[in-house]
Design an enzyme around this catalytic site. Structure first.
Site, PDB file in Angstrom:
ATOM      1  N   ARG A  67       0.658  -1.277  -0.013  1.00 57.36           N
ATOM      2  CA  ARG A  67       0.021   0.036  -0.039  1.00 57.36           C
ATOM      3  C   ARG A  67       1.020   1.299  -0.019  1.00 57.36           C
ATOM      4  O   ARG A  67       0.580   2.185  -0.840  1.00 57.36           O
ATOM      5  CB  ARG A  67      -1.013  -0.057   1.275  1.00 57.36           C
ATOM      6  CG  ARG A  67      -1.796   1.106   1.225  1.00 57.36           C
ATOM      7  CD  ARG A  67      -2.888   1.219   2.516  1.00 57.36           C
ATOM      8  NE  ARG A  67      -3.310  -0.184   2.717  1.00 57.36           N
ATOM      9  CZ  ARG A  67      -4.262  -0.960   2.039  1.00 57.36           C
ATOM     10  NH1 ARG A  67      -4.998  -0.295   1.367  1.00 57.36           N
ATOM     11  NH2 ARG A  67      -4.777  -1.729   2.616  1.00 57.36           N
ATOM     12  N   HIS A 111     -20.603   6.783  -0.407  1.00 58.04           N
ATOM     13  CA  HIS A 111     -20.994   5.624   0.213  1.00 58.04           C
ATOM     14  C   HIS A 111     -22.314   5.202   0.145  1.00 58.04           C
ATOM     15  O   HIS A 111     -22.981   6.038   0.306  1.00 58.04           O
ATOM     16  CB  HIS A 111     -20.470   5.511   1.724  1.00 58.04           C
ATOM     17  CG  HIS A 111     -20.483   4.076   2.472  1.00 58.04           C
ATOM     18  ND1 HIS A 111     -19.593   3.077   1.950  1.00 58.04           N
ATOM     19  CD2 HIS A 111     -21.329   3.925   3.281  1.00 58.04           C
ATOM     20  CE1 HIS A 111     -19.888   2.012   2.930  1.00 58.04           C
ATOM     21  NE2 HIS A 111     -21.146   2.464   3.854  1.00 58.04           N
TER      22      HIS A 111
HETATM   23  C1  GRF Z   1     -20.957   3.084  -5.664  1.00 58.60           C
HETATM   24  O1  GRF Z   1     -22.172   2.509  -5.243  1.00 58.60           O
HETATM   25  C2  GRF Z   1     -20.342   3.936  -4.633  1.00 58.60           C
HETATM   26  O2  GRF Z   1     -21.356   4.351  -3.671  1.00 58.60           O
HETATM   27  C3  GRF Z   1     -19.442   3.075  -4.220  1.00 58.60           C
HETATM   28  O3  GRF Z   1     -19.044   2.342  -5.258  1.00 58.60           O
HETATM   29  C4  GRF Z   1     -19.817   2.153  -6.258  1.00 58.60           C
HETATM   30  C5  GRF Z   1     -19.299   2.646  -7.325  1.00 58.60           C
HETATM   31  O4  GRF Z   1     -20.187   2.854  -8.698  1.00 58.60           O
HETATM   32  N1  GRF Z   1     -18.246   3.557  -3.492  1.00 58.60           N
HETATM   33  P1  GRF Z   1     -19.774   3.315  -9.964  1.00 58.60           P
HETATM   34  O5  GRF Z   1     -18.268   2.817 -10.409  1.00 58.60           O
HETATM   35  O6  GRF Z   1     -19.507   4.940  -9.744  1.00 58.60           O
HETATM   36  O7  GRF Z   1     -20.540   3.007 -11.043  1.00 58.60           O
END
Ligand code: GRF
Length: 194
Positions: A67, A111
């Site tokens: 990381r 999120h």
């Molecule tokens: C979304 O549900 C976001 O909230 C989460 O990961 C997903 C990403 O989806 N952190 P995308 O790649 O933006 O379609």
């Protein structure tokens, strides 16, 4: 002054696409410029979308790297772009302290759940399995924990009658796509003081 931002992705990139659309000719057009889309894997489908938008892309493969080593490489890549904010949109990596410190209070994430109630991946699966009547999308600052940073905005998703996981995701993403750009606008125009 327009804020210079990089969007970080690992996959599909639907939130990134929504932000790029708003930055080109929507509610973010007067307050930010997306100068880079960064992915930690060249498999990220969102890279193709970014290219269609004419936004520069960069990839550093994270697989197999420690990381700290990976994040130092990312920091070196970002430096010439003179970024004001890092916007995480489905970025599936935990950031190490060196990144958090360099962009202190300037890293934002979305999120798919209430971060007070559920952290980590699979937020929609959690809501579906719990048969929740509603879930809450959260936009928050990123700190060293996993989904523990200061909440900037939340919006409810009505899940009543959603009988499949796909339906839950579809309803949630619709809210995500709107809430993320609206919140970013608030941050970039200093409606939020952080
Ligand atoms: C979304 O549900 C976001 O909230 C989460 O990961 C997903 C990403 O989806 N952190 P995308 O790649 O933006 O379609």
């Amino acid at each position: 002054m327009k804020q210079r931002i990089a969007i970080f992705i690992s996959g599909r990139g639907s939130n990134m696409e929504a932000i790029l659309t708003q930055a080109q000719h929507g509610i973010l057009a007067d307050c930010c410029e997306v100068v880079l889309v960064f992915a930690n894997t060249r498999e990220a489908y969102g890279l193709q979308i970014a290219q269609q938008f004419g936004v520069p892309t960069a990839v550093i493969e994270s697989k197999g790297k420690k990381r700290q080593v990976f994040d130092q490489e990312v920091l070196a890549l970002l430096e010439p772009f003179q970024l004001d904010y890092l916007v995480l949109a489905g970025y599936m990596r935990i950031l190490s302290a060196c990144v958090i410190e360099r962009y202190h209070n300037r890293i934002i994430n979305i999120h798919p759940a209430d971060t007070n109630a559920y952290q980590g991946i699979h937020g929609y699966e959690w809501a579906f399995e719990q048969r929740l009547e509603r879930t809450i999308i959260t936009v928050h600052l990123v700190d060293e924990g996993v989904d523990t940073g200061c909440i900037l905005a939340q919006r409810e998703v009505d899940l009543r009658g959603a009988s499949t996981l796909e339906e839950v995701k579809e309803r949630g993403l619709r809210v995500e796509h709107a809430l993320y750009s609206e919140t970013l606008r608030g941050v970039f125009t200093r409606t939020f003081v952080i």
